[in-house]
Design a protein around this motif. Structure first.
Motif, PDB file in Angstrom:
ATOM      1  N   VAL A 193      50.998  39.111  43.124  1.00  0.00           N
ATOM      2  CA  VAL A 193      51.958  39.927  42.158  1.00  0.00           C
ATOM      3  C   VAL A 193      51.227  40.681  41.177  1.00  0.00           C
ATOM      4  O   VAL A 193      50.517  40.183  40.433  1.00  0.00           O
ATOM      5  CB  VAL A 193      53.066  38.852  41.545  1.00  0.00           C
ATOM      6  CG1 VAL A 193      54.203  39.790  40.790  1.00  0.00           C
ATOM      7  CG2 VAL A 193      53.938  38.187  42.488  1.00  0.00           C
ATOM      8  N   THR A 194      51.357  42.044  41.203  1.00  0.00           N
ATOM      9  CA  THR A 194      50.536  42.810  40.440  1.00  0.00           C
ATOM     10  C   THR A 194      51.233  43.635  39.130  1.00  0.00           C
ATOM     11  O   THR A 194      52.622  43.474  39.237  1.00  0.00           O
ATOM     12  CB  THR A 194      49.782  43.850  41.053  1.00  0.00           C
ATOM     13  OG1 THR A 194      50.800  44.653  41.826  1.00  0.00           O
ATOM     14  CG2 THR A 194      49.090  43.117  42.439  1.00  0.00           C
TER      15      THR A 194
ATOM     16  N   VAL B 226      50.190  46.109  32.747  1.00  0.00           N
ATOM     17  CA  VAL B 226      48.376  45.752  32.848  1.00  0.00           C
ATOM     18  C   VAL B 226      48.117  45.524  34.098  1.00  0.00           C
ATOM     19  O   VAL B 226      48.819  45.042  34.956  1.00  0.00           O
ATOM     20  CB  VAL B 226      48.039  44.557  31.725  1.00  0.00           C
ATOM     21  CG1 VAL B 226      48.272  45.139  30.205  1.00  0.00           C
ATOM     22  CG2 VAL B 226      48.774  43.369  31.887  1.00  0.00           C
ATOM     23  N   ALA B 227      46.806  45.595  34.502  1.00  0.00           N
ATOM     24  CA  ALA B 227      46.180  45.462  35.810  1.00  0.00           C
ATOM     25  C   ALA B 227      45.765  44.164  35.894  1.00  0.00           C
ATOM     26  O   ALA B 227      44.891  43.530  36.014  1.00  0.00           O
ATOM     27  CB  ALA B 227      44.929  46.187  36.038  1.00  0.00           C
ATOM     28  N   ALA B 228      47.101  43.305  35.940  1.00  0.00           N
ATOM     29  CA  ALA B 228      46.871  41.624  36.060  1.00  0.00           C
ATOM     30  C   ALA B 228      47.468  41.231  37.531  1.00  0.00           C
ATOM     31  O   ALA B 228      48.186  42.020  38.135  1.00  0.00           O
ATOM     32  CB  ALA B 228      47.772  40.899  34.903  1.00  0.00           C
ATOM     33  N   VAL B 229      47.075  40.082  38.111  1.00  0.00           N
ATOM     34  CA  VAL B 229      47.628  39.796  39.240  1.00  0.00           C
ATOM     35  C   VAL B 229      47.523  38.232  39.353  1.00  0.00           C
ATOM     36  O   VAL B 229      46.974  37.587  38.731  1.00  0.00           O
ATOM     37  CB  VAL B 229      46.540  40.143  40.388  1.00  0.00           C
ATOM     38  CG1 VAL B 229      45.111  39.748  40.387  1.00  0.00           C
ATOM     39  CG2 VAL B 229      47.116  39.621  41.829  1.00  0.00           C
ATOM     40  N   ASP B 230      48.641  37.680  39.943  1.00  0.00           N
ATOM     41  CA  ASP B 230      48.655  36.201  40.377  1.00  0.00           C
ATOM     42  C   ASP B 230      48.784  36.076  41.630  1.00  0.00           C
ATOM     43  O   ASP B 230      49.435  36.765  42.314  1.00  0.00           O
ATOM     44  CB  ASP B 230      50.182  35.652  39.539  1.00  0.00           C
ATOM     45  CG  ASP B 230      50.066  35.301  38.050  1.00  0.00           C
ATOM     46  OD1 ASP B 230      48.782  35.630  37.449  1.00  0.00           O
ATOM     47  OD2 ASP B 230      50.795  34.910  37.550  1.00  0.00           O
ATOM     48  N   LEU B 231      48.196  35.096  42.357  1.00  0.00           N
ATOM     49  CA  LEU B 231      48.303  34.891  43.805  1.00  0.00           C
ATOM     50  C   LEU B 231      49.390  33.563  43.707  1.00  0.00           C
ATOM     51  O   LEU B 231      48.820  32.451  43.421  1.00  0.00           O
ATOM     52  CB  LEU B 231      46.756  34.603  44.354  1.00  0.00           C
ATOM     53  CG  LEU B 231      47.128  33.783  45.719  1.00  0.00           C
ATOM     54  CD1 LEU B 231      47.789  35.040  46.689  1.00  0.00           C
ATOM     55  CD2 LEU B 231      45.394  33.595  46.363  1.00  0.00           C
ATOM     56  N   LEU B 232      50.469  33.765  44.752  1.00  0.00           N
ATOM     57  CA  LEU B 232      51.277  32.736  44.682  1.00  0.00           C
ATOM     58  C   LEU B 232      50.974  32.175  46.202  1.00  0.00           C
ATOM     59  O   LEU B 232      50.974  33.139  46.999  1.00  0.00           O
ATOM     60  CB  LEU B 232      52.775  33.352  44.613  1.00  0.00           C
ATOM     61  CG  LEU B 232      52.901  34.057  43.299  1.00  0.00           C
ATOM     62  CD1 LEU B 232      54.428  34.329  43.200  1.00  0.00           C
ATOM     63  CD2 LEU B 232      52.431  33.165  42.082  1.00  0.00           C
ATOM     64  N   VAL B 233      50.998  30.883  46.362  1.00  0.00           N
ATOM     65  CA  VAL B 233      51.077  30.501  47.678  1.00  0.00           C
ATOM     66  C   VAL B 233      52.277  29.689  47.983  1.00  0.00           C
ATOM     67  O   VAL B 233      52.758  28.692  47.162  1.00  0.00           O
ATOM     68  CB  VAL B 233      49.674  29.799  47.945  1.00  0.00           C
ATOM     69  CG1 VAL B 233      48.495  30.734  47.910  1.00  0.00           C
ATOM     70  CG2 VAL B 233      49.499  28.552  46.993  1.00  0.00           C
ATOM     71  N   PRO B 234      52.570  29.441  49.309  1.00  0.00           N
ATOM     72  CA  PRO B 234      53.677  28.513  49.660  1.00  0.00           C
ATOM     73  C   PRO B 234      53.328  27.198  49.348  1.00  0.00           C
ATOM     74  O   PRO B 234      52.286  26.641  49.858  1.00  0.00           O
ATOM     75  CB  PRO B 234      53.861  28.814  51.027  1.00  0.00           C
ATOM     76  CG  PRO B 234      53.206  30.253  51.437  1.00  0.00           C
ATOM     77  CD  PRO B 234      52.107  30.400  50.231  1.00  0.00           C
TER      78      PRO B 234
ATOM     79  N   GLY C 223      44.999  33.388  38.872  1.00  0.00           N
ATOM     80  CA  GLY C 223      45.656  34.366  37.991  1.00  0.00           C
ATOM     81  C   GLY C 223      44.458  35.164  37.428  1.00  0.00           C
ATOM     82  O   GLY C 223      43.358  34.776  37.278  1.00  0.00           O
ATOM     83  N   GLY C 224      44.415  36.583  37.330  1.00  0.00           N
ATOM     84  CA  GLY C 224      43.386  37.308  37.195  1.00  0.00           C
ATOM     85  C   GLY C 224      43.741  38.645  36.774  1.00  0.00           C
ATOM     86  O   GLY C 224      44.715  38.958  36.590  1.00  0.00           O
TER      87      GLY C 224
END
Length: 227
Positions: free
Chosen positions: A117-118, A138-146, A153-154
């Motif tokens: 999610v960006t 902002v250029a932020a990202v979260d990686l969500l996994v099942p 988070g980055g």
């Protein structure tokens, strides 16, 4: 992901000359490498967890290694949740954070895979994340996994001194305490990104164990340590 709110250890790479796209690629490659290596090196343990802890765990991990991680902007993710007609306990709203039930729907029902999610709203993210051209995200990202929700988070960091100082002023971050950080931009800064991976969250995902305190060797809980 805020380590202050999570009783877990963090793996935190920081990469020079790397934008958000490169940040996500490193994160995806890293997760896939770890999962593939665990499947290869620890087949008996994975079979045990698959049988007694989480049915279908092995298949889930194998599917992650071979799948392409999906990507969606925060705004589009909220729209997906709103269009789902699901009666969430926490109503999805533009400009707001995602709740656990939202993460679960996105990964397990809509995408059926890990998803980045960006482009998060700037008002709910840290001052050092790079401001996008829309001046709203902002250029932020979260990686969500099942199964585990947010694993990583980055962000791409703000390398432009004037933008960084403006964001600090908006968020009432005292410059006096962070002159050393501002100097990194004044004297030779570059495009750079990084992320934090919750180590215990990774263990939860690999093992199928649901409670994070069951995968922490020494849980940090209030009044747990005498000193």
């Amino acid at each position: 992901m805020n380590p202050k709110n999570n009783p877990e250890g963090m793996i935190e790479p920081e990469m020079a000359f790397t934008d958000l796209e490169g940040d996500m690629q490193v994160a995806e490659d890293m997760v896939k490498y770890i999962v593939a290596d665990v499947l290869k090196q620890m087949p008996e343990e994975i079979d045990f967890f698959d049988q007694f802890v989480e049915k279908g765990l092995k298949e889930k991990l194998e599917r992650l290694v071979s799948s392409k991680f999906n990507r969606v902007t925060h705004r589009d993710a909220i729209q997906i949740l709103m269009d789902s007609k699901v009666k969430f306990e926490n109503k999805p709203e533009f400009g707001k954070d995602l709740a656990t039930e939202h993460e679960k729907y996105l990964t397990e029902t809509h995408f059926k895979s890990p998803v980045f999610v960006t482009n998060w709203p700037k008002d709910i993210k840290a001052f050092y994340m790079r401001l996008n051209d829309d001046n709203e995200t902002v250029a932020a990202v979260d990686l969500l996994v099942p199964g585990s929700g947010e694993l990583i988070g980055g962000s791409q960091r703000e390398e432009r001194l004037d933008y960084l100082e403006k964001r600090m002023a908006e968020m009432h971050v005292p410059k006096a305490d962070l002159e050393w950080y501002l100097d990194l931009r004044r004297y030779g800064g570059c495009v750079h990104s990084g992320f934090g991976m919750g180590f215990e969250r990774l263990l939860m995902y690999l093992s199928g164990v649901e409670n994070i305190r069951d995968v922490i060797p020494f849980p940090r809980t209030p009044k747990h340590a005498e000193f």
